[in-house]
Design a protein around this motif. Structure first.
Motif, PDB file in Angstrom:
ATOM      1  N   HIS A  75      -4.741  -6.508  10.434  1.00 30.85           N
ATOM      2  CA  HIS A  75      -4.923  -5.170  11.017  1.00 30.85           C
ATOM      3  C   HIS A  75      -4.168  -4.110  10.218  1.00 30.85           C
ATOM      4  O   HIS A  75      -4.655  -2.997  10.047  1.00 30.85           O
ATOM      5  CB  HIS A  75      -4.527  -5.157  12.496  1.00 30.85           C
ATOM      6  N   TYR A  76      -3.014  -4.471   9.709  1.00 29.79           N
ATOM      7  CA  TYR A  76      -2.291  -3.523   8.846  1.00 29.79           C
ATOM      8  C   TYR A  76      -3.134  -3.207   7.606  1.00 29.79           C
ATOM      9  O   TYR A  76      -3.307  -2.050   7.224  1.00 29.79           O
ATOM     10  CB  TYR A  76      -0.913  -4.073   8.445  1.00 29.79           C
ATOM     11  N   GLU A  77      -3.676  -4.274   7.004  1.00 24.05           N
ATOM     12  CA  GLU A  77      -4.479  -4.075   5.790  1.00 24.05           C
ATOM     13  C   GLU A  77      -5.730  -3.252   6.101  1.00 24.05           C
ATOM     14  O   GLU A  77      -6.118  -2.374   5.325  1.00 24.05           O
ATOM     15  CB  GLU A  77      -4.870  -5.429   5.198  1.00 24.05           C
ATOM     16  N   ILE A  78      -6.346  -3.544   7.230  1.00 20.15           N
ATOM     17  CA  ILE A  78      -7.575  -2.828   7.603  1.00 20.15           C
ATOM     18  C   ILE A  78      -7.292  -1.325   7.748  1.00 20.15           C
ATOM     19  O   ILE A  78      -8.056  -0.490   7.258  1.00 20.15           O
ATOM     20  CB  ILE A  78      -8.180  -3.427   8.897  1.00 20.15           C
ATOM     21  N   THR A  79      -6.184  -0.976   8.368  1.00 21.72           N
ATOM     22  CA  THR A  79      -5.903   0.453   8.538  1.00 21.72           C
ATOM     23  C   THR A  79      -5.638   1.106   7.182  1.00 21.72           C
ATOM     24  O   THR A  79      -6.114   2.219   6.899  1.00 21.72           O
ATOM     25  CB  THR A  79      -4.763   0.709   9.557  1.00 21.72           C
ATOM     26  N   ARG A  80      -4.927   0.407   6.304  1.00 19.28           N
ATOM     27  CA  ARG A  80      -4.658   0.977   4.980  1.00 19.28           C
ATOM     28  C   ARG A  80      -5.940   1.152   4.161  1.00 19.28           C
ATOM     29  O   ARG A  80      -6.166   2.185   3.548  1.00 19.28           O
ATOM     30  CB  ARG A  80      -3.685   0.078   4.212  1.00 19.28           C
ATOM     31  N   TYR A  81      -6.770   0.096   4.117  1.00 20.49           N
ATOM     32  CA  TYR A  81      -7.994   0.183   3.299  1.00 20.49           C
ATOM     33  C   TYR A  81      -8.991   1.187   3.860  1.00 20.49           C
ATOM     34  O   TYR A  81      -9.715   1.836   3.104  1.00 20.49           O
ATOM     35  CB  TYR A  81      -8.638  -1.200   3.126  1.00 20.49           C
ATOM     36  N   GLY A  82      -9.024   1.321   5.188  1.00 20.26           N
ATOM     37  CA  GLY A  82      -9.912   2.326   5.790  1.00 20.26           C
ATOM     38  C   GLY A  82      -9.507   3.725   5.349  1.00 20.26           C
ATOM     39  O   GLY A  82     -10.337   4.540   4.926  1.00 20.26           O
ATOM     40  N   THR A  83      -8.206   3.983   5.397  1.00 21.28           N
ATOM     41  CA  THR A  83      -7.683   5.278   4.958  1.00 21.28           C
ATOM     42  C   THR A  83      -7.946   5.501   3.469  1.00 21.28           C
ATOM     43  O   THR A  83      -8.404   6.575   3.053  1.00 21.28           O
ATOM     44  CB  THR A  83      -6.158   5.327   5.234  1.00 21.28           C
ATOM     45  N   LEU A  84      -7.656   4.481   2.668  1.00 24.49           N
ATOM     46  CA  LEU A  84      -7.809   4.622   1.211  1.00 24.49           C
ATOM     47  C   LEU A  84      -9.261   4.865   0.815  1.00 24.49           C
ATOM     48  O   LEU A  84      -9.532   5.655  -0.094  1.00 24.49           O
ATOM     49  CB  LEU A  84      -7.260   3.376   0.501  1.00 24.49           C
TER      50      LEU A  84
END
Ligand code: FE
Ligand code: FE
Length: 166
Positions: free
Chosen positions: A110-119
């Motif tokens: 979930h941490y990765e998902i939020t970062r990649y969504g933003t990026l």
């Protein structure tokens, strides 16, 4: 000091997730070793291989930016991984261990998902279509992993966690 822009924020965030992915790459083999069920071991091993690709994609993004691939300490991922290690230690040998490992792994995803969504969004705003496509690919794999872990939790680990180890 020059005013900071979205480009600066973008680069900082790429460095954050680059650090995070490399920490995850080190954590996943330990989680695979700790897992009790063969399916969960296999899921962690599969995602370790995918994570290697995530690191490579980020190196491609650094290249597109013309910047050296360098991470920046991400305290969030360190905290999530540390909590996972605490759970692993505390539930070693118990029937709830796999459920705990899955919950920790999902916190990472979930941490990765939020970062990649933003990026991905920022890359599009900055006109970096190639970078956006790379983030999109990784985002798909993080989401698929999250879903696979949910179904493992639903089919086995949670019901096993309710029973005491034989
Ligand atoms: Fe990843
Ligand atoms: Fe991941």
């Amino acid at each position: 000091m020059a005013e900071k822009t979205l480009e600066d924020l973008f680069l900082d965030t790429v460095k954050d997730i680059y650090f995070a992915e490399r920490q995850v790459l080190k954590a996943l083999p330990k989680m695979a070793r700790a897992a009790q069920s063969e399916e969960l071991k296999a899921a962690f091993e599969k995602h370790r291989d995918e994570t290697e690709t995530h690191v490579e994609r980020l190196q491609q993004v650094f290249e597109l930016l013309g910047k050296p691939a360098r991470g920046k300490t991400c305290e969030a991922i360190q905290g999530i991984i540390a909590e996972g290690e605490e759970i692993t230690e505390a539930f070693k040998g118990s029937s709830a261990l796999d459920a705990g490992l899955i919950s920790s792994a999902q916190a990472v995803e979930h941490y990765e998902i939020t970062r990649y969504g933003t990026l991905r969004t920022w890359a599009l705003q900055l006109g970096m279509k190639d970078a956006a496509a790379l983030f999109e690919q990784t985002l798909g794999e993080e989401s698929a992993t999250d879903e696979a872990l949910s179904s493992l939790a639903n089919t086995s680990s949670n019901s096993r966690a309710k029973t005491k180890a034989a």
